[in-house]
Design an enzyme around this catalytic site. Structure first.
Site, PDB file in Angstrom:
ATOM      1  N   SER A  85       0.842  -1.200   0.000  1.00 22.78           N
ATOM      2  CA  SER A  85       0.000   0.000   0.000  1.00 22.78           C
ATOM      3  C   SER A  85       0.874   1.245   0.000  1.00 22.78           C
ATOM      4  O   SER A  85       1.618   1.499   0.953  1.00 22.78           O
ATOM      5  CB  SER A  85      -0.895  -0.004   1.231  1.00 22.78           C
ATOM      6  OG  SER A  85      -1.443   1.281   1.390  1.00 22.78           O
ATOM      7  N   HIS A 130      -0.829  -1.215  -4.623  1.00 26.38           N
ATOM      8  CA  HIS A 130      -2.135  -0.888  -4.045  1.00 26.38           C
ATOM      9  C   HIS A 130      -2.218   0.604  -3.750  1.00 26.38           C
ATOM     10  O   HIS A 130      -1.368   1.165  -3.043  1.00 26.38           O
ATOM     11  CB  HIS A 130      -2.312  -1.698  -2.758  1.00 26.38           C
ATOM     12  CG  HIS A 130      -3.657  -1.572  -2.117  1.00 26.38           C
ATOM     13  ND1 HIS A 130      -4.749  -2.312  -2.504  1.00 26.38           N
ATOM     14  CD2 HIS A 130      -4.089  -0.798  -1.096  1.00 26.38           C
ATOM     15  CE1 HIS A 130      -5.792  -2.011  -1.744  1.00 26.38           C
ATOM     16  NE2 HIS A 130      -5.418  -1.084  -0.886  1.00 26.38           N
ATOM     17  N   ASP A 134      -4.640   3.623  -2.222  1.00 21.98           N
ATOM     18  CA  ASP A 134      -5.799   3.928  -1.383  1.00 21.98           C
ATOM     19  C   ASP A 134      -6.295   5.335  -1.670  1.00 21.98           C
ATOM     20  O   ASP A 134      -5.617   6.313  -1.355  1.00 21.98           O
ATOM     21  CB  ASP A 134      -5.411   3.801   0.096  1.00 21.98           C
ATOM     22  CG  ASP A 134      -5.142   2.356   0.475  1.00 21.98           C
ATOM     23  OD1 ASP A 134      -6.059   1.533   0.316  1.00 21.98           O
ATOM     24  OD2 ASP A 134      -4.016   2.054   0.916  1.00 21.98           O
ATOM     25  N   MET A 160      -8.997   8.046  -0.775  1.00 24.18           N
ATOM     26  CA  MET A 160      -9.966   8.392   0.275  1.00 24.18           C
ATOM     27  C   MET A 160     -10.445   9.823   0.050  1.00 24.18           C
ATOM     28  O   MET A 160      -9.642  10.700  -0.279  1.00 24.18           O
ATOM     29  CB  MET A 160      -9.300   8.297   1.648  1.00 24.18           C
ATOM     30  CG  MET A 160      -8.602   6.973   1.891  1.00 24.18           C
ATOM     31  SD  MET A 160      -7.927   6.898   3.559  1.00 24.18           S
ATOM     32  CE  MET A 160      -6.976   5.372   3.469  1.00 24.18           C
ATOM     33  N   HIS A 190      -8.002   1.030  -4.698  1.00 23.64           N
ATOM     34  CA  HIS A 190      -9.001   0.795  -3.652  1.00 23.64           C
ATOM     35  C   HIS A 190      -9.708   2.114  -3.374  1.00 23.64           C
ATOM     36  O   HIS A 190      -9.125   3.015  -2.773  1.00 23.64           O
ATOM     37  CB  HIS A 190      -8.272   0.244  -2.414  1.00 23.64           C
ATOM     38  CG  HIS A 190      -9.123   0.069  -1.207  1.00 23.64           C
ATOM     39  ND1 HIS A 190      -8.589  -0.223   0.037  1.00 23.64           N
ATOM     40  CD2 HIS A 190     -10.468   0.134  -1.020  1.00 23.64           C
ATOM     41  CE1 HIS A 190      -9.575  -0.326   0.931  1.00 23.64           C
ATOM     42  NE2 HIS A 190     -10.723  -0.106   0.313  1.00 23.64           N
ATOM     43  N   MET A 218     -12.177   4.470  -1.458  1.00 26.27           N
ATOM     44  CA  MET A 218     -12.903   4.658  -0.195  1.00 26.27           C
ATOM     45  C   MET A 218     -13.559   6.025  -0.307  1.00 26.27           C
ATOM     46  O   MET A 218     -13.104   7.016   0.271  1.00 26.27           O
ATOM     47  CB  MET A 218     -11.930   4.586   1.002  1.00 26.27           C
ATOM     48  CG  MET A 218     -11.523   3.154   1.329  1.00 26.27           C
ATOM     49  SD  MET A 218      -9.973   3.072   2.267  1.00 26.27           S
ATOM     50  CE  MET A 218      -8.796   3.101   0.925  1.00 26.27           C
ATOM     51  N   MET A 250     -11.745  -6.176   4.344  1.00 28.10           N
ATOM     52  CA  MET A 250     -10.959  -5.284   5.209  1.00 28.10           C
ATOM     53  C   MET A 250     -10.676  -5.991   6.532  1.00 28.10           C
ATOM     54  O   MET A 250     -11.587  -6.538   7.168  1.00 28.10           O
ATOM     55  CB  MET A 250     -11.717  -3.980   5.493  1.00 28.10           C
ATOM     56  CG  MET A 250     -11.857  -3.036   4.309  1.00 28.10           C
ATOM     57  SD  MET A 250     -10.330  -2.631   3.442  1.00 28.10           S
ATOM     58  CE  MET A 250      -9.372  -1.827   4.731  1.00 28.10           C
ATOM     59  N   GLY A 270      -9.333   3.717   6.382  1.00 31.86           N
ATOM     60  CA  GLY A 270      -9.044   5.132   6.629  1.00 31.86           C
ATOM     61  C   GLY A 270      -7.584   5.413   6.921  1.00 31.86           C
ATOM     62  O   GLY A 270      -7.088   6.479   6.596  1.00 31.86           O
ATOM     63  N   PHE A 271      -6.902   4.461   7.534  1.00 30.63           N
ATOM     64  CA  PHE A 271      -5.524   4.727   7.975  1.00 30.63           C
ATOM     65  C   PHE A 271      -4.651   3.482   7.858  1.00 30.63           C
ATOM     66  O   PHE A 271      -5.149   2.356   8.047  1.00 30.63           O
ATOM     67  CB  PHE A 271      -5.518   5.201   9.435  1.00 30.63           C
ATOM     68  CG  PHE A 271      -6.392   6.408   9.645  1.00 30.63           C
ATOM     69  CD1 PHE A 271      -5.893   7.692   9.383  1.00 30.63           C
ATOM     70  CD2 PHE A 271      -7.712   6.264  10.043  1.00 30.63           C
ATOM     71  CE1 PHE A 271      -6.721   8.802   9.528  1.00 30.63           C
ATOM     72  CE2 PHE A 271      -8.537   7.377  10.199  1.00 30.63           C
ATOM     73  CZ  PHE A 271      -8.035   8.650   9.944  1.00 30.63           C
ATOM     74  N   GLY A 280      -1.282   1.321   9.360  1.00 27.93           N
ATOM     75  CA  GLY A 280      -0.662   1.094  10.667  1.00 27.93           C
ATOM     76  C   GLY A 280      -1.601   0.670  11.791  1.00 27.93           C
ATOM     77  O   GLY A 280      -1.235   0.780  12.959  1.00 27.93           O
ATOM     78  N   ASP A 326      -6.890  -6.769   3.438  1.00 32.98           N
ATOM     79  CA  ASP A 326      -6.195  -5.475   3.539  1.00 32.98           C
ATOM     80  C   ASP A 326      -6.249  -4.932   4.964  1.00 32.98           C
ATOM     81  O   ASP A 326      -7.336  -4.696   5.504  1.00 32.98           O
ATOM     82  CB  ASP A 326      -6.889  -4.500   2.568  1.00 32.98           C
ATOM     83  CG  ASP A 326      -6.272  -3.100   2.536  1.00 32.98           C
ATOM     84  OD1 ASP A 326      -5.272  -2.860   3.230  1.00 32.98           O
ATOM     85  OD2 ASP A 326      -6.811  -2.258   1.800  1.00 32.98           O
ATOM     86  N   GLY A 327      -5.059  -4.727   5.561  1.00 33.39           N
ATOM     87  CA  GLY A 327      -4.969  -4.041   6.846  1.00 33.39           C
ATOM     88  C   GLY A 327      -4.299  -4.858   7.926  1.00 33.39           C
ATOM     89  O   GLY A 327      -4.717  -5.972   8.226  1.00 33.39           O
ATOM     90  N   GLY A 345       0.993  -2.283   4.105  1.00 35.89           N
ATOM     91  CA  GLY A 345       1.591  -0.957   4.030  1.00 35.89           C
ATOM     92  C   GLY A 345       2.728  -0.809   5.009  1.00 35.89           C
ATOM     93  O   GLY A 345       3.908  -0.933   4.659  1.00 35.89           O
ATOM     94  N   SER A 346       2.379  -0.594   6.283  1.00 35.15           N
ATOM     95  CA  SER A 346       3.414  -0.295   7.278  1.00 35.15           C
ATOM     96  C   SER A 346       4.428  -1.431   7.413  1.00 35.15           C
ATOM     97  O   SER A 346       5.620  -1.175   7.588  1.00 35.15           O
ATOM     98  CB  SER A 346       2.766   0.027   8.630  1.00 35.15           C
ATOM     99  OG  SER A 346       1.800  -0.928   8.962  1.00 35.15           O
TER     100      SER A 346
END
Ligand code: DX5
Ligand code: ZN
Length: 214
Positions: free
Chosen positions: A7, A32, A34, A36, A65, A67, A136, A141-142, A144, A174-175, A196-197
């Site tokens: 991400s 990926h 994101d 938003m 993706h 959102m 999800m 939204g975020f 990490g 995802d997440g 991502g993180s």
């Protein structure tokens, strides 16, 4: 083998080209992105100007993706960038079947995203028309955030459903994904993970990506 979609949200936006090139060189499968809008989720990210800059330096296919509240508007905005997938949230779409057809007619693979609380029944009758379902494993939204582990039984049930209805449909999660939970996702039939993180905070992006491609 599980496919990995880093991400870009966790990249250093002051060095976006460097980071996008680095994840592609490190062997990721998809990039990926994101998007938003500050309405569907309480965060605002990037629009067509930045996404087209990413598309120019990415050597792997894009996985967008959404959102956002107005899915059709954003699909039309990003279609010229020829992403591999565009995914939209079922919670924010009154006419999901129509939008799936539209995405496909633009030469893009359609995918639907479900928030952690959204039941699989909401997409059962759409499964035959989808290339991918994204579950999800955090509230969108975020980056990490911590992994919500009820996604594991949910992915297991989705895996049974897709084997019956549309075996070609991929399952993406995802997440909060890392080397700590990747095996449990593999065990229930997940095909693609977004991270991502975990990837961007790792000393070696290549090692991080490899640790998820199991
Ligand atoms: C959250 C996004 C994710 C997120 C993943 O709304 O959809 O793609 O950035 O980041 P990590 O892996 O840090 O949870
Ligand atoms: Zn995402």
């Amino acid at each position: 083998m599980i496919k990995v979609a880093p991400s870009v949200l966790s990249a250093d936006f002051g060095n976006l080209q460097r980071d996008v090139e680095a994840i592609c060189a490190a062997g990721c499968d998809l990039v990926h992105i994101d998007v938003m809008d500050g309405h569907f989720v309480p965060n605002l990210t990037i629009g067509p100007v930045v996404v087209s800059a990413i598309a120019k330096c990415a050597t792997k296919p894009l996985d967008i993706h959404l959102m956002v509240q107005n899915n059709t508007f954003f699909v039309e905005l990003f279609a010229p960038l020829k992403p591999e997938y565009i995914s939209f949230h079922i919670e924010e779409e009154k006419h999901p079947h129509r939008l799936i057809q539209k995405i496909r007619s633009l030469g893009i693979k359609p995918a639907i995203v479900l928030n952690p609380h959204t039941p699989l029944e909401s997409i059962e009758y759409l499964l035959q028309d989808l290339n991918m379902v994204l579950l999800m494993s955090v509230n969108p939204g975020f980056g990490g955030q911590s992994f919500i582990d009820t996604v594991i039984p949910k992915a297991a049930r989705l895996s049974e459903l897709r084997d019956k209805i549309n075996p070609k449909c991929l399952i993406e999660v995802d997440g909060g994904i890392s080397d700590k939970n990747i095996q449990s996702l593999k065990d229930v039939g997940v095909d693609v993970v977004v991270a991502g993180s975990y990837i961007f905070n790792h000393a070696s992006k290549e090692e991080a990506i490899k640790s998820l491609q199991i």
